[in-house]
Design an enzyme around this catalytic site. Structure first.
Site, mmCIF file in Angstrom:
data_model
loop_
_atom_site.group_PDB
_atom_site.id
_atom_site.type_symbol
_atom_site.label_atom_id
_atom_site.label_comp_id
_atom_site.label_asym_id
_atom_site.label_seq_id
_atom_site.Cartn_x
_atom_site.Cartn_y
_atom_site.Cartn_z
ATOM 1 N N ASP A 34 -16.990 -50.748 -51.386
ATOM 2 C CA ASP A 34 -17.074 -51.903 -50.491
ATOM 3 C C ASP A 34 -17.426 -53.157 -51.282
ATOM 4 O OD1 ASP A 34 -16.653 -50.029 -48.602
ATOM 5 O OD2 ASP A 34 -18.534 -50.351 -47.506
ATOM 6 N N TYR A 37 -14.485 -54.484 -53.106
ATOM 7 C CA TYR A 37 -13.588 -55.113 -52.132
ATOM 8 C C TYR A 37 -14.087 -56.521 -51.791
ATOM 9 C CZ TYR A 37 -10.881 -55.874 -47.852
ATOM 10 O OH TYR A 37 -10.044 -56.403 -46.894
ATOM 11 N N ASP A 38 -15.396 -56.604 -51.487
ATOM 12 C CA ASP A 38 -15.971 -57.901 -51.120
ATOM 13 C C ASP A 38 -15.836 -58.913 -52.257
ATOM 14 O OD1 ASP A 38 -16.618 -56.969 -48.660
ATOM 15 O OD2 ASP A 38 -18.715 -56.533 -49.147
ATOM 16 N N SER A 83 2.886 -49.912 -16.895
ATOM 17 C CA SER A 83 1.768 -48.967 -17.004
ATOM 18 C C SER A 83 2.308 -47.570 -16.738
ATOM 19 C CB SER A 83 0.655 -49.350 -16.035
ATOM 20 O OG SER A 83 1.181 -49.402 -14.747
ATOM 21 N N LEU A 84 1.431 -46.600 -16.748
ATOM 22 C CA LEU A 84 1.864 -45.219 -16.574
ATOM 23 C C LEU A 84 1.436 -44.724 -15.205
ATOM 24 C CD1 LEU A 84 0.705 -43.786 -20.010
ATOM 25 C CD2 LEU A 84 3.074 -44.050 -19.261
ATOM 26 N N LYS A 116 -4.606 -40.321 -24.526
ATOM 27 C CA LYS A 116 -4.629 -41.597 -23.826
ATOM 28 C C LYS A 116 -5.929 -42.295 -24.215
ATOM 29 C CE LYS A 116 -3.753 -43.694 -19.359
ATOM 30 N NZ LYS A 116 -4.875 -44.612 -19.312
ATOM 31 N N ASP A 118 -8.786 -44.856 -24.365
ATOM 32 C CA ASP A 118 -9.364 -45.689 -23.317
ATOM 33 C C ASP A 118 -9.798 -47.034 -23.903
ATOM 34 O OD1 ASP A 118 -10.215 -46.446 -20.871
ATOM 35 O OD2 ASP A 118 -12.008 -45.193 -20.840
ATOM 36 N N ARG A 137 -2.001 -57.377 -22.608
ATOM 37 C CA ARG A 137 -1.069 -56.967 -21.568
ATOM 38 C C ARG A 137 -0.990 -58.011 -20.447
ATOM 39 N NH1 ARG A 137 -1.123 -54.264 -16.838
ATOM 40 N NH2 ARG A 137 0.752 -53.062 -16.425
ATOM 41 N N GLU A 172 -3.110 -49.565 -28.651
ATOM 42 C CA GLU A 172 -4.383 -49.709 -27.943
ATOM 43 C C GLU A 172 -5.483 -50.147 -28.906
ATOM 44 O OE1 GLU A 172 -3.861 -49.028 -24.778
ATOM 45 O OE2 GLU A 172 -5.809 -48.601 -23.872
ATOM 46 N N TYR A 224 1.308 -46.906 -30.493
ATOM 47 C CA TYR A 224 2.029 -45.806 -29.834
ATOM 48 C C TYR A 224 3.471 -46.155 -29.457
ATOM 49 C CZ TYR A 224 0.036 -48.227 -25.735
ATOM 50 O OH TYR A 224 -0.346 -49.173 -24.820
ATOM 51 N N LYS A 285 5.291 -37.830 -22.803
ATOM 52 C CA LYS A 285 6.479 -38.688 -22.872
ATOM 53 C C LYS A 285 7.701 -37.844 -23.204
ATOM 54 C CE LYS A 285 3.626 -42.373 -24.813
ATOM 55 N NZ LYS A 285 3.287 -43.226 -25.938
ATOM 56 N N CYS A 403 -43.461 -49.408 0.560
ATOM 57 C CA CYS A 403 -42.613 -50.098 -0.412
ATOM 58 C C CYS A 403 -43.302 -50.087 -1.788
ATOM 59 C CB CYS A 403 -42.385 -51.532 0.044
ATOM 60 S SG CYS A 403 -41.651 -52.561 -1.239
ATOM 61 N N CYS A 421 -37.649 -51.825 2.882
ATOM 62 C CA CYS A 421 -38.940 -52.474 3.039
ATOM 63 C C CYS A 421 -38.715 -53.583 4.061
ATOM 64 C CB CYS A 421 -39.393 -53.077 1.711
ATOM 65 S SG CYS A 421 -40.684 -54.308 1.910
ATOM 66 N N CYS A 426 -41.942 -59.598 0.794
ATOM 67 C CA CYS A 426 -42.068 -58.616 -0.300
ATOM 68 C C CYS A 426 -41.718 -59.237 -1.655
ATOM 69 C CB CYS A 426 -41.138 -57.445 -0.013
ATOM 70 S SG CYS A 426 -40.931 -56.332 -1.394
HETATM 71 S S1 IVH Z 1 2.362 -45.432 -23.565
HETATM 72 C C1 IVH Z 1 4.646 -47.817 -20.001
HETATM 73 N N1 IVH Z 1 0.593 -44.148 -24.951
HETATM 74 O O1 IVH Z 1 -2.610 -46.490 -21.046
HETATM 75 C C2 IVH Z 1 3.354 -47.827 -20.679
HETATM 76 N N2 IVH Z 1 -0.164 -45.753 -23.398
HETATM 77 O O2 IVH Z 1 -1.108 -47.302 -18.016
HETATM 78 C C3 IVH Z 1 3.489 -47.047 -21.946
HETATM 79 N N3 IVH Z 1 -2.590 -46.032 -23.337
HETATM 80 O O3 IVH Z 1 -1.662 -49.723 -20.515
HETATM 81 C C4 IVH Z 1 2.204 -46.808 -22.513
HETATM 82 N N4 IVH Z 1 -3.054 -44.549 -24.886
HETATM 83 O O4 IVH Z 1 -2.675 -49.311 -22.700
HETATM 84 C C5 IVH Z 1 0.806 -45.066 -24.007
HETATM 85 N N5 IVH Z 1 -0.862 -42.928 -26.261
HETATM 86 C C6 IVH Z 1 -0.663 -43.860 -25.344
HETATM 87 C C7 IVH Z 1 -1.715 -44.562 -24.733
HETATM 88 C C8 IVH Z 1 -1.423 -45.507 -23.758
HETATM 89 C C9 IVH Z 1 -3.553 -45.433 -24.048
HETATM 90 C C10 IVH Z 1 -2.819 -47.043 -22.289
HETATM 91 C C11 IVH Z 1 -1.900 -48.217 -22.360
HETATM 92 C C12 IVH Z 1 -1.389 -48.438 -20.969
HETATM 93 C C13 IVH Z 1 -2.151 -47.451 -20.161
HETATM 94 C C14 IVH Z 1 -1.251 -46.720 -19.206
#
Ligand code: IVH
Length: 679
Positions: A34, A37-38, A83-84, A116, A118, A137, A172, A224, A285, A403, A421, A426
């Protein structure tokens, strides 16, 4: 050094630093220390400072953060970020598989399964292999351009590892649990507010206006998706991403059968607590891109993919105590004080026990090992007890008859689960009322936190919210941990709150059932407090959204002596007790005109698990929504909690968009709106 030499050295350093960056942050295989690098980075920064013209557009020095920006421009996505669809059971996934097979009869179907993550979705645009744009997004069609912030994320390459490539990449942004905890620890040490979970703090960080501050926050990225016309399968896309230098989650698997998909799901459901970052399910998928295309899209999501969500994460912890908190309306809420335990992305020490009935029903006793649950949500709840682990001397919890804050007798109105209460004077209620009054959606008084409120009330300096306006710096600086400067700042902040609009003042008064929307409706029709005080319950009920309960509550409030005293103090202080909300909002860039739900009419129904109704409503309003009580053809969106009934049904009949509570939380996070943390 000659100009040419400097140029060469800058080039060399930039390339070398990005190479080390890739090894460290993507491959987890550092090539140098590190410190080394710095040292190289410092050399580069010095050279660039002396020769600003020679700085490369994708210089690694951008990683430490550029100049603050005042705003994030809105940028339209090249193709919408959809979204999914979510599924919560194997049957849902089997139904998805049947739909896919039905649409592609007699074809071989392979699925790729991924975790997935988060976090927060982010689109990256590269031109000639350089990162030129990063966009959140947003509403799916357009998002915020946060390029300077994205450049500080070390696992996002500033330059791709192959030349001459222009493409869009999606993935993500997330934070590892350990990094998140350390960050919260620092916040706590500095007396700053804590973040609720890694996802919220990721969303909040991406929207910081100072890239240098973002650079200090431990954000990471998993890609992804890539727009890559030469790929014919999703797996190839993932390989390309890796070759270009993007971090791809290693848990990515191609499955020839649903059984393999389920076994991947089971493996990661089990590994989830030890993974080190938050995942809320797996994504399934269709691998073949031609098949994906033939399956097409619904309005919101591809038909070729589906999220298979995990159940809410559970953990066990010893219950050290049950503390009773008096809310601003007198409701006494039992809170579990726990031995710290890490669950779903954060360390939990408090959880809700709901109410007296629930404690009795679950027979929760101090000393018990309790089961906690935390979904995609923020405030964990106690869902049960491990009876085998009960200490011999654990006694049933008896809800006190007095209380805990003021000692007055508690009351339990017929048909209500809440114990209250009933003492209007109070001090416990007063403290919470002061916090509500100074809150962001009310008077927005900075510096009036819990510690200050506690002392002001306990010392008798403040007996109602009106007394705030007679405090001076001398009195305030006598409080614990309050320096002269903070005291002066607080006096200024209190004085500045006199400028808040009348509807915010009315909301701040904390009248039972008067949230910010109701306050706005009231001030629109009764533009001064005198007018409002004169209104009969029948007149109030004539207004849209005002029913008998609210009307009675408002009417009663203004009949009390305490209200008269309080209003006199506010009047004297010059607080706005008149003015039409609509008029004063005109021409502002309030969330109402610019939020993600700007101008939308939203209905809340069913019981929410994490947010209180008031919180949900106020958060929706922060996104610009107008929250109303009944569903009609004019409704744009329904947020449905558990056990939602006829309103949800009506929304479905009218084909109105419906969000779950979790979706609301996700959207809030996307909009960078913080959800208040537990305890
Ligand atoms: S594919 C059509 N792959 O989950 C959307 N999404 O509603 C295609 N997410 O907003 C997304 N991990 O931000 C995909 N391996 C992954 C993911 C992923 C997290 C999130 C993404 C999306 C939400 C799904």
């Amino acid at each position: 050094m000659k100009a040419k030499q400097v140029e060469d050295r800058i080039r060399q350093l930039s390339t070398e630093l990005e190479e080390h960056n890739h090894r460290y942050h993507v491959l987890a295989d550092p090539g140098i220390s590190d410190r080394e690098y710095d040292r190289l980075l410092e050399e580069l920064i010095e050279l660039e400072k002396a020769n600003p013209d020679l700085r490369l557009p994708d210089s690694p020095s951008l990683r430490v953060g550029g100049e603050p920006s005042s705003d994030f421009p809105t940028v339209e996505h090249m193709t919408p970020m959809l979204s999914l669809d979510n599924s919560y059971s194997r049957e849902d996934v089997e139904a998805f598989d049947a739909r896919v097979r039905g649409a592609l009869p007699d074809e071989q179907i392979d699925y790729v399964v991924e975790l997935k993550i988060d976090g927060v979705a982010l689109s990256l645009v590269y031109e000639d292999s350089r990162l030129i744009r990063a966009v959140t997004r947003g509403n799916g069609v357009a998002g915020d351009e946060v390029t300077a912030n994205a450049r500080t994320i070390r696992s996002i390459p500033l330059r791709l590892r192959q030349d001459g490539i222009s493409c869009e990449i999606r993935g993500e942004v997330y934070m590892r649990n350990a990094d998140f905890d350390a960050m919260n620890q620092r916040q706590q040490e500095q007396g700053l507010p804590l973040f609720a979970n890694p996802r919220n703090s990721t969303a909040g960080t991406l929207k910081l206006q100072d890239p240098k501050a973002v650079a200090r926050r431990p954000l990471r990225y998993f890609a992804y998706w890539i727009h890559d016309p030469s790929a014919s399968t999703h797996m190839q896309r993932m390989n390309t991403l890796g070759e270009l230098g993007l971090p791809v989650n290693p848990a990515t698997k191609c499955c020839g059968s649903l059984d393999e998909v389920f076994s991947f799901y089971d493996t990661y459901a089990a590994q989830r607590p030890s993974l080190g970052y938050e995942i809320d399910g797996v994504v399934i998928k269709v691998d073949n891109l031609a098949q994906q295309e033939r399956l097409g899209f619904t309005a919101k999501s591809p038909r070729s993919a589906m999220a298979f969500k995990f159940d809410a994460e559970q953990a066990q912890a010893r219950l050290l105590d049950i503390r009773l908190q008096v809310g601003r309306t007198g409701v006494i809420a039992p809170v579990a004080i726990l031995e710290p335990v890490f669950v779903a992305g954060s360390t939990v020490q408090r959880a809700t026990l709901h109410n007296a009935d629930e404690i009795e029903r679950k027979d929760v006793r101090i000393g018990d090992l309790v089961i906690l649950e935390k979904g995609g949500d923020v405030i964990p709840k106690v869902v049960g007890v491990v009876l085998d682990e009960r200490p011999a001397d654990a006694a049933a919890f008896i809800f006190p008859k007095r209380c805990p804050a003021c000692g007055a007798e508690t009351i339990r109105p017929e048909g209500e689960t809440a114990v209250r209460c009933g003492n209007p004077a109070c001090i416990g209620q007063l403290k919470r009322r002061l916090e509500h009054f100074s809150g962001r959606n009310a008077m927005d008084i900075e510096g009036l936190g819990t510690a200050v409120v506690e002392q002001l009330v306990d010392s008798g300096k403040v007996k109602d919210v009106g007394d705030l306006y007679s405090l001076d710096a001398e009195v305030l600086s006598s409080l614990d941990r309050m320096g002269d400067k903070s005291a002066t700042n607080l006096v200024t902040a209190i004085a500045a709150s006199c400028q808040r609009r009348f509807d915010r003042v009315l909301f701040g008064l904390g009248i039972l059932h008067v949230g910010s929307t109701v306050a706005r409706t009231l001030t629109r029709h009764y533009p001064s407090v005198e007018d409002l005080m004169k209104a009969t319950p029948e007149q109030l009920e004539e207004l849209d959204e005002i029913g008998p309960t609210i009307a009675a509550s408002v009417h009663e409030f203004f009949r009390t002596e305490a209200a008269a005293t309080l209003l006199a103090k506010l009047q004297l202080a010059g607080v706005q007790l008149a003015g039409d909300a609509d008029e004063s909002t005109r021409g502002t860039t309030d969330s109402e005109t610019s939020g993600a739900l700007a101008g939308k009419t939203v209905v809340l129904t069913g019981s929410l698990q994490v947010l209180s109704r008031d919180q949900a409503k106020s958060l929706l309003e922060q996104m610009g929504a107008k929250v109303v009580g009944s569903v009609s053809s004019k409704t744009d969106l329904v947020v449905a909690g558990e056990k939602a009934g006829s309103k949800l049904k009506k929304a479905q009949d009218l084909e109105i968009e419906v969000w779950s509570e979790e979706m609301l939380q996700q959207k809030l996070a996307d909009a960078g709106i913080g959800i208040p943390a537990a305890g």
